[in-house]
Motif scaffolding. Structure first.
Motif, PDB file in Angstrom:
ATOM      1  N   ASP A  97       0.819  -1.211   0.000  1.00  0.00           N
ATOM      2  CA  ASP A  97       0.000   0.000   0.000  1.00  0.00           C
ATOM      3  C   ASP A  97       0.858   1.269   0.000  1.00  0.00           C
ATOM      4  N   CYS A  98       1.888   1.272  -0.837  1.00  0.00           N
ATOM      5  CA  CYS A  98       2.835   2.394  -0.836  1.00  0.00           C
ATOM      6  C   CYS A  98       3.394   2.640  -2.234  1.00  0.00           C
ATOM      7  N   ALA A  99       2.604   2.373  -3.276  1.00  0.00           N
ATOM      8  CA  ALA A  99       3.124   2.386  -4.643  1.00  0.00           C
ATOM      9  C   ALA A  99       3.790   3.712  -5.009  1.00  0.00           C
ATOM     10  N   GLU A 100       3.159   4.811  -4.698  1.00  0.00           N
ATOM     11  CA  GLU A 100       3.701   6.119  -5.086  1.00  0.00           C
ATOM     12  C   GLU A 100       5.040   6.390  -4.420  1.00  0.00           C
ATOM     13  N   GLU A 101       5.103   6.138  -3.107  1.00  0.00           N
ATOM     14  CA  GLU A 101       6.353   6.354  -2.367  1.00  0.00           C
ATOM     15  C   GLU A 101       7.444   5.394  -2.843  1.00  0.00           C
ATOM     16  N   MET A 102       7.054   4.149  -3.127  1.00  0.00           N
ATOM     17  CA  MET A 102       8.038   3.162  -3.545  1.00  0.00           C
ATOM     18  C   MET A 102       8.618   3.510  -4.909  1.00  0.00           C
ATOM     19  N   LEU A 103       7.770   3.923  -5.818  1.00  0.00           N
ATOM     20  CA  LEU A 103       8.254   4.305  -7.142  1.00  0.00           C
ATOM     21  C   LEU A 103       9.217   5.487  -7.049  1.00  0.00           C
ATOM     22  N   ALA A 104       8.909   6.422  -6.143  1.00  0.00           N
ATOM     23  CA  ALA A 104       9.795   7.576  -5.955  1.00  0.00           C
ATOM     24  C   ALA A 104      11.173   7.126  -5.455  1.00  0.00           C
ATOM     25  N   ALA A 105      11.170   6.153  -4.557  1.00  0.00           N
ATOM     26  CA  ALA A 105      12.440   5.638  -4.031  1.00  0.00           C
ATOM     27  C   ALA A 105      13.221   4.900  -5.108  1.00  0.00           C
TER      28      ALA A 105
END
Length: 256
Positions: free
Chosen positions: A130-138
Motif C-alpha cells: 500500500d505504498c506504490a507512489e512512495e516506492m516508485l519515488a524511491a
C-alpha cells in the motif's frame, strides 16, 4: 530444480526442526533457499543457518514494521553481516502503509538501507504494501544504482507493475499465485517478462494450494513454479531453468 528466494526459517514455526525442513525440501527437488532476515536477531540467525547448510544463503535487513530503526549502530551491524561469504544482499526492507504507522520513520529506515546497499553493491529484497507512489519515488532514485531490486511482498495491479518494471525490478511469486480468487496477481504475472521472474514461499506464511492454512515450507515452492509454468504456457523444466538463471543473475550467485 526449484528455488525459494525468500524464506523465514528463523521463525518460531521452525524451532528445533530445521534439519527436517531441509531434508523435506531437498526431497521435493528444491536446490536452493535464500533465508531472509527482518531484524538484527533474525539476520544474525540467518547467517548461522546459512553457514550450516550448503544450499542455504541469506539476506540481512530491517523490516519496515518488524525491524529495529536504522540507527548508525544497527546499520553497522547489518553492514558487518554483509561481509559473510553467503550473504547475498539486504532484505527484507521496504515500506508498509497498510496499518497506521510512522511513515516518515519507515521512509528514513528504508532509504538508509538503500544507501547501504548502494555502498556495498548488493541487491535488495523489498516489501511494498500500500505504498506504490512512495516506492516508485524511491526506486527512481536508487534502482539504477543497485545490482537488482526484488519485489517480494507487494500490493499492486498490472498497470502499477509495469511502472516498477521500468526500473528493472524482479518479481518474486509465492503461494498467492496458486489462489484461484487472487485475480490481481494473475494479471501481474502476465505482464512480467520471463527474465524478471523468481519464486519464493515467504514461509511460514502464505502456503500454496492445496496446503492453505498449513505452515508453509520451502518444500512447497515448486507449486508456485508449476503455476507460473502454466500461466506462461511452458514446460516445467523450461520454467525451472528460467528461474535458475534469473536467481543467478539477480543475486550474482553461482548455484551448485
Amino acid at each position: 530444480m526449484y528455488i525459494d528466494t525468500h524464506a523465514h526459517l528463523t521463525d518460531e514455526a521452525f524451532k528445533d526442526r530445521i534439519q527436517q525442513v531441509v531434508e523435506d525440501y531437498r526431497a521435493a527437488g528444491v536446490g536452493l533457499v535464500i533465508n531472509v532476515g527482518y531484524d538484527l536477531k533474525s539476520s544474525a540467525e540467518s547467517a548461522y543457518i546459512a553457514q550450516k547448510y550448503d544450499d542455504i544463503y541469506f539476506l540481512a535487513g530491517l523490516h519496515p514494521t518488524d525491524g529495529e530503526p536504522a540507527t548508525p549502530d544497527n546499520l553497522a551491524k547489518i553492514s558487518e553481516l554483509l561481509k559473510a561469504e553467503k550473504c547475498l544482499g539486504i532484505g527484507e526492507i521496504g515500506l508498509d502503509y497498510h496499518w497506521e504507522c510512522d511513515r516518515a520513520a519507515q521512509k528514513e529506515s528504508f532509504y538508509a538501507q538503500l544507501e547501504l546497499a548502494v555502498d556495498a553493491g548488493v541487491p535488495v529484497s523489498i516489501h511494498a504494501r500500500d505504498c506504490a507512489e512512495e516506492m516508485l519515488a524511491a526506486l527512481k532514485i536508487y534502482a539504477p544504482k543497485l545490482p537488482a531490486c526484488v519485489l517480494h511482498c507487494y500490493s499492486l495491479g498490472a498497470e502499477c507493475a509495469k511502472q516498477f518494471l521500468k526500473y528493472g525490478c524482479t518479481f518474486a511469486f509465492g503461494g498467492a499465485i496458486t489462489f484461484k480468487n487472487n485475480k490481481q496477481i494473475y494479471e501481474v504475472a502476465k505482464v512480467v517478462p520471463k527474465d524478471r521472474l523468481l519464486t519464493e514461499t515467504d514461509c511460514p506464511y502464505m502456503a500454496p494450494v492445496p496446503h492453505r492454512g498449513e505452515v508453509n515450507e520451502p518444500k512447497y515452492v515448486g507449486l508456485a513454479a508449476e503455476k507460473l509454468a502454466e500461466i506462461y504456457g511452458l514446460a516445467s523444466e523450461e520454467m525451472q531453468e528460467i528461474l535458475y538463471q534469473n536467481t543467478r543473475k539477480t543475486f550474482g550467485l553461482r548455484v551448485k
